[in-house]
Design an enzyme around this catalytic site. Structure first.
Site, PDB file in Angstrom:
ATOM      1  N   ASN A 187       1.748  11.914  -1.233  1.00  0.00           N
ATOM      2  CA  ASN A 187       0.965  11.700  -0.013  1.00  0.00           C
ATOM      3  C   ASN A 187       1.875  11.589   1.196  1.00  0.00           C
ATOM      4  OD1 ASN A 187      -1.619  11.393  -1.310  1.00  0.00           O
ATOM      5  ND2 ASN A 187      -0.873   9.428  -2.073  1.00  0.00           N
ATOM      6  N   ASN A 188       3.094  11.102   0.959  1.00  0.00           N
ATOM      7  CA  ASN A 188       3.975  10.773   2.083  1.00  0.00           C
ATOM      8  C   ASN A 188       4.933  11.920   2.391  1.00  0.00           C
ATOM      9  OD1 ASN A 188       3.642   7.765   0.586  1.00  0.00           O
ATOM     10  ND2 ASN A 188       3.237   7.893   2.770  1.00  0.00           N
ATOM     11  N   LEU A 189       5.383  11.916   3.631  1.00  0.00           N
ATOM     12  CA  LEU A 189       6.189  13.026   4.125  1.00  0.00           C
ATOM     13  C   LEU A 189       7.507  13.196   3.365  1.00  0.00           C
ATOM     14  CD1 LEU A 189       6.782  15.227   6.206  1.00  0.00           C
ATOM     15  CD2 LEU A 189       7.683  13.437   7.732  1.00  0.00           C
ATOM     16  N   PHE A 214       5.450  -7.741  -4.843  1.00  0.00           N
ATOM     17  CA  PHE A 214       5.253  -6.319  -4.510  1.00  0.00           C
ATOM     18  C   PHE A 214       4.011  -5.738  -5.177  1.00  0.00           C
ATOM     19  CE2 PHE A 214       9.951  -6.694  -4.366  1.00  0.00           C
ATOM     20  CZ  PHE A 214      10.186  -6.173  -3.106  1.00  0.00           C
ATOM     21  N   SER A 268       2.594  -4.609   5.641  1.00  0.00           N
ATOM     22  CA  SER A 268       2.814  -3.235   6.079  1.00  0.00           C
ATOM     23  C   SER A 268       2.493  -3.111   7.562  1.00  0.00           C
ATOM     24  CB  SER A 268       1.894  -2.316   5.284  1.00  0.00           C
ATOM     25  OG  SER A 268       1.858  -1.036   5.864  1.00  0.00           O
ATOM     26  N   LYS A 272      -3.992  -5.765   2.827  1.00  0.00           N
ATOM     27  CA  LYS A 272      -2.772  -6.390   3.379  1.00  0.00           C
ATOM     28  C   LYS A 272      -3.148  -7.432   4.435  1.00  0.00           C
ATOM     29  CE  LYS A 272       0.101  -4.018   0.917  1.00  0.00           C
ATOM     30  NZ  LYS A 272       0.688  -4.708  -0.254  1.00  0.00           N
ATOM     31  N   TYR A 332      -6.995  -0.187   1.679  1.00  0.00           N
ATOM     32  CA  TYR A 332      -5.604  -0.569   1.380  1.00  0.00           C
ATOM     33  C   TYR A 332      -5.065  -1.476   2.492  1.00  0.00           C
ATOM     34  CZ  TYR A 332      -0.552  -0.342   1.337  1.00  0.00           C
ATOM     35  OH  TYR A 332       0.776  -0.691   1.382  1.00  0.00           O
ATOM     36  N   ASP A 354      -5.080   9.774  10.903  1.00  0.00           N
ATOM     37  CA  ASP A 354      -3.661   9.630  11.236  1.00  0.00           C
ATOM     38  C   ASP A 354      -3.474   9.016  12.618  1.00  0.00           C
ATOM     39  OD1 ASP A 354      -1.207   9.918  10.076  1.00  0.00           O
ATOM     40  OD2 ASP A 354      -1.184  12.113  10.126  1.00  0.00           O
TER      41      ASP A 354
HETATM   42  P1  NAD Z   1       5.127   1.105  -6.192  1.00  0.00           P
HETATM   43  O1  NAD Z   1       3.793   1.568  -6.633  1.00  0.00           O
HETATM   44  O2  NAD Z   1       6.309   1.938  -6.497  1.00  0.00           O
HETATM   45  O3  NAD Z   1       5.396  -0.368  -6.782  1.00  0.00           O
HETATM   46  C1  NAD Z   1       4.357  -1.282  -7.044  1.00  0.00           C
HETATM   47  C2  NAD Z   1       4.548  -1.784  -8.473  1.00  0.00           C
HETATM   48  O4  NAD Z   1       3.536  -2.751  -8.760  1.00  0.00           O
HETATM   49  C3  NAD Z   1       4.424  -0.680  -9.507  1.00  0.00           C
HETATM   50  O5  NAD Z   1       5.550  -0.725 -10.363  1.00  0.00           O
HETATM   51  C4  NAD Z   1       3.139  -1.014 -10.258  1.00  0.00           C
HETATM   52  O6  NAD Z   1       3.198  -0.640 -11.626  1.00  0.00           O
HETATM   53  C5  NAD Z   1       3.064  -2.525 -10.066  1.00  0.00           C
HETATM   54  N1  NAD Z   1       1.709  -3.091 -10.131  1.00  0.00           N
HETATM   55  C6  NAD Z   1       0.597  -2.681  -9.449  1.00  0.00           C
HETATM   56  N2  NAD Z   1      -0.449  -3.463  -9.763  1.00  0.00           N
HETATM   57  C7  NAD Z   1      -0.006  -4.382 -10.652  1.00  0.00           C
HETATM   58  C8  NAD Z   1      -0.616  -5.462 -11.345  1.00  0.00           C
HETATM   59  N3  NAD Z   1      -1.922  -5.723 -11.199  1.00  0.00           N
HETATM   60  N4  NAD Z   1       0.144  -6.219 -12.161  1.00  0.00           N
HETATM   61  C9  NAD Z   1       1.461  -5.943 -12.348  1.00  0.00           C
HETATM   62  N5  NAD Z   1       2.090  -4.950 -11.717  1.00  0.00           N
HETATM   63  C10 NAD Z   1       1.370  -4.164 -10.886  1.00  0.00           C
HETATM   64  O7  NAD Z   1       5.032   0.822  -4.629  1.00  0.00           O
HETATM   65  P2  NAD Z   1       6.180   0.472  -3.568  1.00  0.00           P
HETATM   66  O8  NAD Z   1       6.290   1.621  -2.636  1.00  0.00           O
HETATM   67  O9  NAD Z   1       7.391  -0.031  -4.243  1.00  0.00           O
HETATM   68  O10 NAD Z   1       5.462  -0.691  -2.776  1.00  0.00           O
HETATM   69  C11 NAD Z   1       5.680  -2.053  -3.082  1.00  0.00           C
HETATM   70  C12 NAD Z   1       4.807  -2.909  -2.187  1.00  0.00           C
HETATM   71  O11 NAD Z   1       5.098  -2.622  -0.827  1.00  0.00           O
HETATM   72  C13 NAD Z   1       3.306  -2.667  -2.363  1.00  0.00           C
HETATM   73  O12 NAD Z   1       2.648  -3.919  -2.203  1.00  0.00           O
HETATM   74  C14 NAD Z   1       2.975  -1.751  -1.202  1.00  0.00           C
HETATM   75  O13 NAD Z   1       1.630  -1.879  -0.816  1.00  0.00           O
HETATM   76  C15 NAD Z   1       3.916  -2.282  -0.135  1.00  0.00           C
HETATM   77  N6  NAD Z   1       4.233  -1.292   0.920  1.00  0.00           N
HETATM   78  C16 NAD Z   1       4.773  -0.084   0.573  1.00  0.00           C
HETATM   79  C17 NAD Z   1       5.078   0.847   1.570  1.00  0.00           C
HETATM   80  C18 NAD Z   1       5.638   2.197   1.220  1.00  0.00           C
HETATM   81  O14 NAD Z   1       5.630   3.087   2.084  1.00  0.00           O
HETATM   82  N7  NAD Z   1       6.157   2.431   0.015  1.00  0.00           N
HETATM   83  C19 NAD Z   1       4.843   0.524   2.918  1.00  0.00           C
HETATM   84  C20 NAD Z   1       4.315  -0.720   3.234  1.00  0.00           C
HETATM   85  C21 NAD Z   1       4.022  -1.634   2.217  1.00  0.00           C
HETATM   86  N1  UDP Z   2       3.034  14.243   7.371  1.00  0.00           N
HETATM   87  C1  UDP Z   2       3.025  15.619   7.402  1.00  0.00           C
HETATM   88  N2  UDP Z   2       2.863  16.296   6.231  1.00  0.00           N
HETATM   89  C2  UDP Z   2       2.736  15.670   5.019  1.00  0.00           C
HETATM   90  C3  UDP Z   2       2.746  14.250   4.999  1.00  0.00           C
HETATM   91  C4  UDP Z   2       2.896  13.572   6.195  1.00  0.00           C
HETATM   92  O1  UDP Z   2       3.157  16.221   8.466  1.00  0.00           O
HETATM   93  O2  UDP Z   2       2.572  16.356   3.990  1.00  0.00           O
HETATM   94  C5  UDP Z   2       3.238  13.489   8.628  1.00  0.00           C
HETATM   95  C6  UDP Z   2       2.128  12.513   8.963  1.00  0.00           C
HETATM   96  O3  UDP Z   2       1.106  13.149   9.714  1.00  0.00           O
HETATM   97  C7  UDP Z   2       2.892  11.457   9.770  1.00  0.00           C
HETATM   98  C8  UDP Z   2       4.289  11.457   9.134  1.00  0.00           C
HETATM   99  O4  UDP Z   2       4.408  12.702   8.457  1.00  0.00           O
HETATM  100  O5  UDP Z   2       3.030  11.883  11.128  1.00  0.00           O
HETATM  101  C9  UDP Z   2       4.494  10.328   8.135  1.00  0.00           C
HETATM  102  O6  UDP Z   2       3.447  10.350   7.182  1.00  0.00           O
HETATM  103  P1  UDP Z   2       3.470   9.413   5.902  1.00  0.00           P
HETATM  104  O7  UDP Z   2       2.205   9.663   5.149  1.00  0.00           O
HETATM  105  O8  UDP Z   2       4.755   9.577   5.173  1.00  0.00           O
HETATM  106  O9  UDP Z   2       3.484   7.909   6.503  1.00  0.00           O
HETATM  107  P2  UDP Z   2       2.326   7.101   7.267  1.00  0.00           P
HETATM  108  O10 UDP Z   2       1.448   8.086   7.997  1.00  0.00           O
HETATM  109  O11 UDP Z   2       1.605   6.357   6.220  1.00  0.00           O
HETATM  110  O12 UDP Z   2       3.049   6.212   8.220  1.00  0.00           O
END
Ligand code: NAD
Ligand code: UDP
Length: 336
Positions: free
Chosen positions: A196-198, A79, A123, A151, A147, A293
């Site tokens: 950043n996320n909704l 992760f 992702s 991936k 970012y 977006d």
């Molecule tokens: P998060 O930031 O909560 O977890 C990532 C963890 O990795 C953190 O605890 C951070 O401290 C650790 N980390 C980062 N760089 C490191 C390094 N160099 N060495 C050791 N530890 C390190 O994020 P998350 O939401 O749990 O996401 C986990 C994974 O899933 C990530 O790879 C992210 O890109 C991917 N992902 C997340 C989402 C989402 O919406 N949350 C969606 C798609 C993919």
């Molecule tokens: N969004 C929104 N207001 C916010 C954050 C997100 O309206 O403050 C909307 C965004 O335009 C998208 C949806 O919510 O349609 C999900 O956004 P998010 O950033 O959570 O996920 P991603 O776009 O990365 O899939």
């Protein structure tokens, strides 16, 4: 023994809980760059046992090699990464350094020790702007920010490693939009600063930390004009990793399945579902579209069901109820 990198984070902490519930032994590595040691203590409260935890960085090859050997690791769930899209545009080198160099250091250490199974956090962002919905794994790959590129690149690296080493197994899980929290309310998403996320933005409006939500556009070609995503309960997602590990322990080669529900939910639909679950009104106003977006995105999750035997079980109401419980119990996340 399973090594979980980034296991103190949002998805990693939930996955450790599910791996332990399924009978796996786990060792967790995290540098806390985006998480808090308190999450490790919470995992221990939920599982009722001490967690093997090592504080360190995935770019530290010597540490990784020692850890893989000493704990006799069979497979890695990877992760650890930086994940803020906007920050990745401003600091591309930081993102490539952490997410690519870090993954290469991890893979090299695995090769030196002879560990050949990895489940990787990919992702839906690898699909870029959807050409057709639902998104199947056959959709072309092409990310639009550093970012997302990181991936895509790791997926390509893992495909090449699998080609070169017939014993290697790599499962790249293409997550859609994880939200919600463990039903205990002890672990959940704890973003620093303005979310950043909704979903975390909605929960912070609900507890009064933010005044109102800006809805980014109501002129998309969707059911009500607001953006549509495939939200997936983080516990369902975590269980998908258990299925992926079981599969990786028995198969070789590369697989990159979607993990989503197959259902799209608009911003307004999510607001209304959250209002029902929480009993709170979510103040919101329509704002301009967010740069970069996309309008709509949801998964065809049938590959994961067919190959891994995994299917999402929890709906939007459970995601909202569980996310609300976490937010109420921890108004400042893991900070005291
Ligand atoms: P998060 O930031 O909560 O977890 C990532 C963890 O990795 C953190 O605890 C951070 O401290 C650790 N980390 C980062 N760089 C490191 C390094 N160099 N060495 C050791 N530890 C390190 O994020 P998350 O939401 O749990 O996401 C986990 C994974 O899933 C990530 O790879 C992210 O890109 C991917 N992902 C997340 C989402 C989402 O919406 N949350 C969606 C798609 C993919
Ligand atoms: N969004 C929104 N207001 C916010 C954050 C997100 O309206 O403050 C909307 C965004 O335009 C998208 C949806 O919510 O349609 C999900 O956004 P998010 O950033 O959570 O996920 P991603 O776009 O990365 O899939």
């Amino acid at each position: 023994m399973i090594l979980v990198t980034g296991g103190a984070g949002y998805i990693g902490s939930h996955t450790i809980v599910e791996l332990i519930a399924a009978g796996h032994e786990v060792v967790c590595l995290d540098n806390f760059s985006n998480s808090n040691p308190e999450s490790v203590r919470r995992i221990e409260r939920i599982t009722g046992r001490k967690l093997n935890f090592v504080e360190g960085d995935i770019r530290d090859g010597a540490l990784l090699e020692r850890l893989l050997r000493e704990h006799a690791v069979d497979a890695v769930v990877h992760f650890a990464a930086l994940k803020a899209v906007g920050e990745s545009v401003e600091k591309p080198l930081l993102y490539y350094e952490n997410n690519i160099t870090g993954t290469l250091a991890l893979l090299s250490a695995m090769q030196r020790v002879g560990v050949s199974r990895m489940v990787f956090s990919s992702s839906a962002t690898v699909y870029g702007t959807p050409q057709a919905l639902p998104l199947t794994e056959a959709h072309p790959i092409g990310a639009v920010n550093p970012y997302g590129q990181s991936k895509v690149m790791v997926e390509y690296i893992l495909a090449d490693v699998c080609k070169a080493d017939p014993n290697f197994s790599a499962i790249c899980l293409r997550y859609f939009n994880p939200i919600g929290a463990h039903e205990s309310g002890l672990i959940g998403e704890a973003p620093t600063g303005i979310p950043n996320n909704l979903f975390p933005f909605i929960t912070q409006v609900a507890v009064g930390k933010r005044a109102e939500l800006a809805v980014f556009g109501n002129d998309w070609d969707t059911v009500d004009g607001t953006g549509v995503r495939d939200y997936i309960h983080v516990v369902d997602l975590a269980r998908g990793h258990v299925k992926a590990i079981d599969y990786a322990l028995k198969h070789t080669g590369m697989l990159a399945p979607n993990l989503g529900t197959g259902r799209g939910t608009s911003v307004l639909e999510l607001i209304h579902a959250f209002e029902r679950a929480s009993g709170r009104k979510i103040a919101h106003r329509i704002a301009p579209r967010r740069p970069g977006d996309i309008g709509a995105c949801w998964a065809d999750p049938s590959m994961a069901e067919r190959v891994l035997g995994w299917k999402a079980q929890l709906g939007i109401d459970a995601m909202c109820a569980d996310g609300w419980r976490w937010q109420q119990m921890n108004p400042n996340g893991y900070e005291a």
